[in-house]
Design a protein around this motif. Structure first.
Motif, PDB file in Angstrom:
ATOM      1  N   GLY A   1       0.765  -1.193   0.097  1.00 52.49           N
ATOM      2  CA  GLY A   1       0.076   0.194  -0.187  1.00 52.49           C
ATOM      3  C   GLY A   1       0.659   1.112  -0.037  1.00 52.49           C
ATOM      4  O   GLY A   1       0.128   2.287  -0.057  1.00 52.49           O
ATOM      5  N   ARG A   2       2.162   1.088   0.147  1.00 51.77           N
ATOM      6  CA  ARG A   2       3.100   2.249  -0.122  1.00 51.77           C
ATOM      7  C   ARG A   2       4.342   1.831  -0.307  1.00 51.77           C
ATOM      8  O   ARG A   2       4.877   0.813  -0.324  1.00 51.77           O
ATOM      9  N   LEU A   3       5.322   2.887  -0.790  1.00 55.97           N
ATOM     10  CA  LEU A   3       6.870   2.476  -0.693  1.00 55.97           C
ATOM     11  C   LEU A   3       7.541   3.629  -0.312  1.00 55.97           C
ATOM     12  O   LEU A   3       7.232   4.653  -0.495  1.00 55.97           O
ATOM     13  N   VAL A   4       8.608   3.073   0.650  1.00 56.26           N
ATOM     14  CA  VAL A   4       9.340   4.071   1.266  1.00 56.26           C
ATOM     15  C   VAL A   4      10.650   4.050   0.357  1.00 56.26           C
ATOM     16  O   VAL A   4      11.482   2.868   0.141  1.00 56.26           O
ATOM     17  N   ALA A   5      11.185   5.043  -0.081  1.00 57.42           N
ATOM     18  CA  ALA A   5      12.169   5.246  -1.201  1.00 57.42           C
ATOM     19  C   ALA A   5      13.703   4.783  -0.405  1.00 57.42           C
ATOM     20  O   ALA A   5      14.468   4.000  -1.158  1.00 57.42           O
TER      21      ALA A   5
ATOM     22  N   VAL B   1      16.091   5.412  -7.116  1.00 55.13           N
ATOM     23  CA  VAL B   1      14.655   5.010  -6.938  1.00 55.13           C
ATOM     24  C   VAL B   1      13.953   6.301  -6.950  1.00 55.13           C
ATOM     25  O   VAL B   1      12.674   6.167  -7.564  1.00 55.13           O
ATOM     26  N   ARG B   2      14.287   7.457  -6.437  1.00 55.91           N
ATOM     27  CA  ARG B   2      13.510   8.499  -6.734  1.00 55.91           C
ATOM     28  C   ARG B   2      13.210   9.095  -8.020  1.00 55.91           C
ATOM     29  O   ARG B   2      12.218   9.627  -8.344  1.00 55.91           O
ATOM     30  N   ARG B   3      14.353   8.730  -8.816  1.00 54.48           N
ATOM     31  CA  ARG B   3      14.136   9.074 -10.244  1.00 54.48           C
ATOM     32  C   ARG B   3      13.026   8.238 -10.899  1.00 54.48           C
ATOM     33  O   ARG B   3      12.176   8.869 -11.613  1.00 54.48           O
ATOM     34  N   ASP B   4      13.004   6.959 -10.593  1.00 60.34           N
ATOM     35  CA  ASP B   4      12.117   5.947 -10.955  1.00 60.34           C
ATOM     36  C   ASP B   4      10.781   6.469 -10.602  1.00 60.34           C
ATOM     37  O   ASP B   4       9.660   6.368 -11.466  1.00 60.34           O
ATOM     38  N   LEU B   5      10.605   6.887  -9.380  1.00 59.58           N
ATOM     39  CA  LEU B   5       9.292   7.263  -8.932  1.00 59.58           C
ATOM     40  C   LEU B   5       8.660   8.479  -9.544  1.00 59.58           C
ATOM     41  O   LEU B   5       7.490   8.692  -9.828  1.00 59.58           O
TER      42      LEU B   5
ATOM     43  N   SER C   1       4.702  10.523 -13.180  1.00 61.02           N
ATOM     44  CA  SER C   1       4.558  11.337 -14.717  1.00 61.02           C
ATOM     45  C   SER C   1       3.687  10.425 -15.416  1.00 61.02           C
ATOM     46  O   SER C   1       2.958  11.035 -16.494  1.00 61.02           O
ATOM     47  N   GLU C   2       3.739   9.259 -15.379  1.00 59.10           N
ATOM     48  CA  GLU C   2       3.205   8.456 -16.408  1.00 59.10           C
ATOM     49  C   GLU C   2       1.753   7.838 -15.792  1.00 59.10           C
ATOM     50  O   GLU C   2       1.069   7.040 -16.441  1.00 59.10           O
ATOM     51  N   GLY C   3       1.348   8.497 -14.597  1.00 62.01           N
ATOM     52  CA  GLY C   3       0.180   7.994 -13.889  1.00 62.01           C
ATOM     53  C   GLY C   3       0.121   6.885 -13.000  1.00 62.01           C
ATOM     54  O   GLY C   3      -1.053   6.255 -13.062  1.00 62.01           O
ATOM     55  N   LEU C   4       1.250   6.223 -12.785  1.00 62.76           N
ATOM     56  CA  LEU C   4       1.537   4.674 -12.276  1.00 62.76           C
ATOM     57  C   LEU C   4       1.236   4.815 -10.690  1.00 62.76           C
ATOM     58  O   LEU C   4       0.990   3.875 -10.086  1.00 62.76           O
ATOM     59  N   LEU C   5       1.612   5.791 -10.174  1.00 66.49           N
ATOM     60  CA  LEU C   5       1.674   6.038  -8.866  1.00 66.49           C
ATOM     61  C   LEU C   5       1.460   7.521  -8.267  1.00 66.49           C
ATOM     62  O   LEU C   5       1.540   8.569  -9.114  1.00 66.49           O
ATOM     63  N   SER C   6       1.538   7.581  -7.002  1.00 67.45           N
ATOM     64  CA  SER C   6       1.403   8.960  -6.622  1.00 67.45           C
ATOM     65  C   SER C   6       2.484   9.516  -5.535  1.00 67.45           C
ATOM     66  O   SER C   6       2.710   8.824  -4.588  1.00 67.45           O
ATOM     67  N   ARG C   7       3.331  10.573  -5.930  1.00 67.63           N
ATOM     68  CA  ARG C   7       4.652  10.587  -5.148  1.00 67.63           C
ATOM     69  C   ARG C   7       4.170  11.314  -4.048  1.00 67.63           C
ATOM     70  O   ARG C   7       3.479  12.332  -4.003  1.00 67.63           O
ATOM     71  N   VAL C   8       4.986  10.934  -2.839  1.00 64.71           N
ATOM     72  CA  VAL C   8       4.579  11.632  -1.590  1.00 64.71           C
ATOM     73  C   VAL C   8       5.975  11.815  -1.020  1.00 64.71           C
ATOM     74  O   VAL C   8       6.979  11.421  -1.271  1.00 64.71           O
ATOM     75  N   HIS C   9       6.436  12.524   0.259  1.00 64.00           N
ATOM     76  CA  HIS C   9       7.603  12.791   0.642  1.00 64.00           C
ATOM     77  C   HIS C   9       7.795  11.408   1.135  1.00 64.00           C
ATOM     78  O   HIS C   9       7.474  10.888   1.986  1.00 64.00           O
ATOM     79  N   GLY C  10       9.265  11.105   0.646  1.00 66.63           N
ATOM     80  CA  GLY C  10       9.730   9.942   1.253  1.00 66.63           C
ATOM     81  C   GLY C  10       9.391   8.697   0.379  1.00 66.63           C
ATOM     82  O   GLY C  10      10.272   7.728   0.695  1.00 66.63           O
ATOM     83  N   GLY C  11       8.615   8.979  -0.628  1.00 67.78           N
ATOM     84  CA  GLY C  11       8.452   7.545  -1.248  1.00 67.78           C
ATOM     85  C   GLY C  11       7.060   7.860  -2.249  1.00 67.78           C
ATOM     86  O   GLY C  11       6.875   8.852  -3.117  1.00 67.78           O
ATOM     87  N   ALA C  12       6.200   6.634  -2.232  1.00 65.52           N
ATOM     88  CA  ALA C  12       5.049   6.706  -3.211  1.00 65.52           C
ATOM     89  C   ALA C  12       3.820   5.992  -2.551  1.00 65.52           C
ATOM     90  O   ALA C  12       4.064   5.178  -1.655  1.00 65.52           O
ATOM     91  N   LEU C  13       2.657   6.394  -3.108  1.00 65.73           N
ATOM     92  CA  LEU C  13       1.407   5.620  -2.627  1.00 65.73           C
ATOM     93  C   LEU C  13       0.703   5.367  -3.971  1.00 65.73           C
ATOM     94  O   LEU C  13       1.114   5.654  -4.784  1.00 65.73           O
TER      95      LEU C  13
END
Length: 251
Positions: free
Chosen positions: A18-22, A36-40, A45-57
């Motif tokens: 349910g989340r990823l910590v970079a 990892v941050r570049r991949d995120l 930008s491709e609409g695959l995930l939502s970037r948040v501070h420290g990782g993604a949701l």
């Protein structure tokens, strides 16, 4: 490791947890955190995930407002609401959270016994305008319009004096790791307070809520008494609820 392989692993991790910590993900795979941050960034930008501070949701779809959601009253919600309403006993104090699924509880409440409904949702209170035996207590506060519920200090102060027999908690997502969750911090805090003061907490779980996570955790699965869900939920999802020690009522 190829870029496509990294991105596939990122998506697998977000679906699982349910989340990823970079930082943790980079250390686990012996990658640089910048990689990892570049991949995120690219995946966001491709609409695959939502970037948040420290990782993604996971991507959270735009939620329609309450009026639009209320117009969609599925048979599943009606079944869940009817089952929840059948649990209420004479003389009980029942706290009804807001939401379109809990509105189906209000519509199905028994009319032959007396009980008290407490709610911080004006729309739930309105459903009970003509109910012959329900005493209705409406909690005030700042109106969170998306869910049509009162939140904030005023609501919290009023709720602190109430000890419900049953709380029917509304959650937008139910996840084995992230528990019951919703989209707003203040709303989550009020839900958590009500659950802590209630003798029993039950959650009505439509199929799309299971194995999903919203941005703000309300409480872990173990903190609830049980879940009312459809018989159509998958075996893995039932196992998730059972592993948390939750009672399950399937309808």
């Amino acid at each position: 490791m190829l870029t496509t392989e990294r991105k596939a692993l990122i998506m697998d991790r977000i679906r699982r947890d349910g989340r990823l910590v970079a930082k943790a993900f980079a250390e686990e795979l012996s990658l640089s955190e910048d990689t990892v941050r570049r991949d995120l960034r690219e995946m966001a930008s491709e609409g695959l995930l939502s970037r948040v501070h420290g990782g993604a949701l996971p991507i959270q779809p735009d939620l329609p407002d309450f009026t639009a959601r209320r117009a969609v009253a599925s048979d599943e919600k009606r079944r869940l609401g009817a089952k929840a309403a059948s649990m209420i006993q004479p003389g009980q104090i029942v706290f009804l959270d807001g939401g379109t699924t809990n509105a189906e509880i209000a519509r199905a409440l028994p009319k032959t016994i007396a009980f008290t409904i407490v709610t911080h949702s004006p729309t739930i209170a309105t459903e009970l305008e003509h109910h012959p035996t329900a005493e209705v207590v409406l909690i005030g506060g700042r109106l969170y319009k998306h869910s049509m519920v009162a939140v904030g200090a005023v609501a919290a102060a009023a709720i602190s004096a109430i000890r419900p027999d049953i709380f029917f908690l509304g959650a937008t997502a139910i996840h084995p790791r992230h528990g019951f969750s919703t989209g707003d911090f203040e709303e989550a805090a009020i839900k958590r307070q009500i659950a802590a003061q209630s003798s029993a907490t039950w959650v009505l779980a439509t199929k799309e809520k299971l194995d999903a996570a919203s941005p703000v955790t309300i409480m872990p699965l173990e903190a609830a008494t049980g879940v009312i869900a459809s018989t159509q939920v998958e075996a893995e999802q039932r196992q998730m609820l059972e592993s948390a020690g939750l009672e399950q009522l399937l309808v």
